[in-house]
Design an enzyme around this catalytic site. Structure first.
Site, PDB file in Angstrom:
ATOM      1  N   ARG A  59      -6.271  38.091  29.575  1.00  0.00           N
ATOM      2  CA  ARG A  59      -6.388  39.090  30.637  1.00  0.00           C
ATOM      3  C   ARG A  59      -6.471  40.450  29.983  1.00  0.00           C
ATOM      4  O   ARG A  59      -5.692  40.736  29.070  1.00  0.00           O
ATOM      5  CB  ARG A  59      -5.140  39.061  31.520  1.00  0.00           C
ATOM      6  CG  ARG A  59      -4.856  37.694  32.069  1.00  0.00           C
ATOM      7  CD  ARG A  59      -3.478  37.642  32.713  1.00  0.00           C
ATOM      8  NE  ARG A  59      -3.227  36.257  33.133  1.00  0.00           N
ATOM      9  CZ  ARG A  59      -2.167  35.868  33.832  1.00  0.00           C
ATOM     10  NH1 ARG A  59      -1.248  36.761  34.175  1.00  0.00           N
ATOM     11  NH2 ARG A  59      -2.013  34.617  34.175  1.00  0.00           N
ATOM     12  N   ASP A  61      -6.003  44.557  30.751  1.00  0.00           N
ATOM     13  CA  ASP A  61      -5.315  45.399  31.726  1.00  0.00           C
ATOM     14  C   ASP A  61      -6.266  46.334  32.461  1.00  0.00           C
ATOM     15  O   ASP A  61      -7.407  46.526  32.045  1.00  0.00           O
ATOM     16  CB  ASP A  61      -4.287  46.277  30.993  1.00  0.00           C
ATOM     17  CG  ASP A  61      -2.984  45.544  30.804  1.00  0.00           C
ATOM     18  OD1 ASP A  61      -2.711  44.608  31.568  1.00  0.00           O
ATOM     19  OD2 ASP A  61      -2.242  45.919  29.867  1.00  0.00           O
ATOM     20  N   TYR A 119     -10.279  43.646  18.713  1.00  0.00           N
ATOM     21  CA  TYR A 119     -10.240  44.776  19.631  1.00  0.00           C
ATOM     22  C   TYR A 119     -10.629  46.038  18.872  1.00  0.00           C
ATOM     23  O   TYR A 119     -10.374  46.150  17.665  1.00  0.00           O
ATOM     24  CB  TYR A 119      -8.817  44.996  20.156  1.00  0.00           C
ATOM     25  CG  TYR A 119      -8.419  44.104  21.297  1.00  0.00           C
ATOM     26  CD1 TYR A 119      -8.719  44.453  22.608  1.00  0.00           C
ATOM     27  CD2 TYR A 119      -7.715  42.925  21.070  1.00  0.00           C
ATOM     28  CE1 TYR A 119      -8.327  43.643  23.661  1.00  0.00           C
ATOM     29  CE2 TYR A 119      -7.325  42.109  22.129  1.00  0.00           C
ATOM     30  CZ  TYR A 119      -7.627  42.480  23.419  1.00  0.00           C
ATOM     31  OH  TYR A 119      -7.241  41.685  24.465  1.00  0.00           O
ATOM     32  N   ARG A 206      -2.678  48.797  21.844  1.00  0.00           N
ATOM     33  CA  ARG A 206      -2.413  50.182  22.266  1.00  0.00           C
ATOM     34  C   ARG A 206      -1.204  50.754  21.531  1.00  0.00           C
ATOM     35  O   ARG A 206      -1.179  51.942  21.208  1.00  0.00           O
ATOM     36  CB  ARG A 206      -2.232  50.244  23.776  1.00  0.00           C
ATOM     37  CG  ARG A 206      -3.547  49.964  24.526  1.00  0.00           C
ATOM     38  CD  ARG A 206      -3.347  49.797  26.019  1.00  0.00           C
ATOM     39  NE  ARG A 206      -2.651  50.937  26.595  1.00  0.00           N
ATOM     40  CZ  ARG A 206      -2.197  50.960  27.844  1.00  0.00           C
ATOM     41  NH1 ARG A 206      -2.385  49.911  28.648  1.00  0.00           N
ATOM     42  NH2 ARG A 206      -1.578  52.030  28.302  1.00  0.00           N
TER      43      ARG A 206
END
Lengths: 259, 259
Positions: A59, A61, A119, A206
């Site tokens: 998933r 965000d 990422y 993050r």
């Protein structure tokens, strides 16, 4: 449309999709919210008549983007993959794009079969605000030293307990993950942090980006990152960088369902 | 803020600005419409108290973007250029950015003093729609042959009457312009046509782009472009490419006010 009168075998497909996360409440279907899963499912229904069960590699965000999210699904449609991709792109909103549809092995599961994910965290480090990419970069006003950031990122490579880089509240049982690569690159005012790992904890990229920025702007030493890691305490690392700079770039699978 | 009680000399400034043209009715001030000139003038008023007379290197149309539009202005403000730039960026909407403010020679006029301009026309040539740059590219579904486009573009270089590449309705007296360079480059599905000239007629770059795309997709031969030019008839060339793919990249000035 499918010929529903003729019985047909089910087959597994691997969809590679991109999306601009700006206007989505993330991947996961949620009542009353605009999500990528909702939009993709309704596009699939429109072109095949089937209500699909869509599984993503993970998933993402709210606000997080994707250039290579992988979605698995099982279908009875016999239409060629290229035709399905064009059909979906014709009905999808402009912030979701189907990049490829490939046949997958029987039982392919985009979450469980993923070997690693990459990422990219995108930063614009200038006093001048970003323009064309303003929805896709974190604007950091101080100049960043990417050599220091790269050195600090190197301290994260390997198999570690990444609890210092996880936002609490997830139900994951183990917080041990393997980071395979961390690269920090620059093109003009654009600084990219590219992280590959066998899996990521909640908000982990993050947290890594927010931590490396502390080093890049000179507030912390590169060695601090390895210390924050071994502290096993979320408060020991830097803050989470905002969602808008994060892009899921690619997901790797074993042979037979490889990208 | 300026100390208005102290008399001060006027000085000329050169502003280099970028804007995302998507939500603007072009550069030029127009009653009731959102224009770049309006927004920039009101930002200047907010930070200096002055109502400025802003002159751009040229008007850009609705939907056209800029990465290096140049604006001249005369001010009595004595604030340093860097401080003015930061002040403007703090109050401007996020689709306009001040990239630089430089001192200019007395009497500097962004329109009249321009020696040449470079525009880039941006295309995405894939059956898969564009995603992150969808507001800034023309989506052409057929694959483009950039070698053919480059050859065709070469036929435009030099001093010519470009009436075949002008949308009627402008008040320009001469339709003769000099094209200094035409380059066609590709990066993945992104094809850029970069055109430098001493000046451009109304919609000229969009007409050139639309014409080169006809050649790139194989509908016309590269030699057709030179024929269209010598026909001196708008109907002889290709259609105008849409505004959203056009970016004013830079404007060159003589020494003393050079970029």
């Amino acid at each position: 449309m499918d010929d529903v009168s003729r019985p047909s075998a089910f087959r597994f497909l691997k969809l590679t999709i991109g999306y601009d996360g700006t206007a989505f409440a993330g991947w996961q279907e949620q009542p009353g919210l605009r999500t990528v899963q909702n939009e993709l499912a309704s596009a699939w229904r429109r072109i095949t008549g089937e209500t699909p069960r869509l599984t993503a590699s993970g998933r993402t965000d709210a606000g997080v983007h994707a250039l290579g999210q992988v979605v698995s699904l099982c279908t009875s449609s016999e239409r060629p993959e290229g035709e399905l991709a064009r059909g979906l792109n014709a009905v999808l909103p402009e912030d979701i794009v189907v990049l490829a549809i490939d046949p997958a092995v029987q039982g392919f599961h985009a979450t469980h079969d993923a070997l690693s994910k990459t990422y990219r965290y995108q930063i614009h480090d200038s006093r001048t605000p970003p323009l064309f990419d303003r929805r896709y970069v974190w604007h950091v006003r101080q100049p960043l030293d990417i050599e220091r950031m790269g050195r600090a990122g190197g301290g994260l490579i390997g198999r570690h307990d990444f609890v210092s880089f996880q936002t609490a509240g997830s139900q994951r049982t183990s917080t041990v993950r393997t980071i395979l690569a961390v690269e920090v690159t620059r093109l003009a005012s654009r600084v990219d942090i590219t992280v590959t790992g066998d899996g990521f904890l909640y908000n982990m990229v993050r947290a890594i980006a927010g931590t490396l920025v502390e080093v890049g702007r000179g507030a912390r030493d590169p060695e601090w990152v390895a210390e924050a890691l071994s502290a096993r305490d979320r408060a020991a690392a830097g803050p989470n960088a905002p969602a808008l700079g994060l892009v899921l770039v690619s997901v790797r699978y074993a042979q037979g369902s490889d990208e």
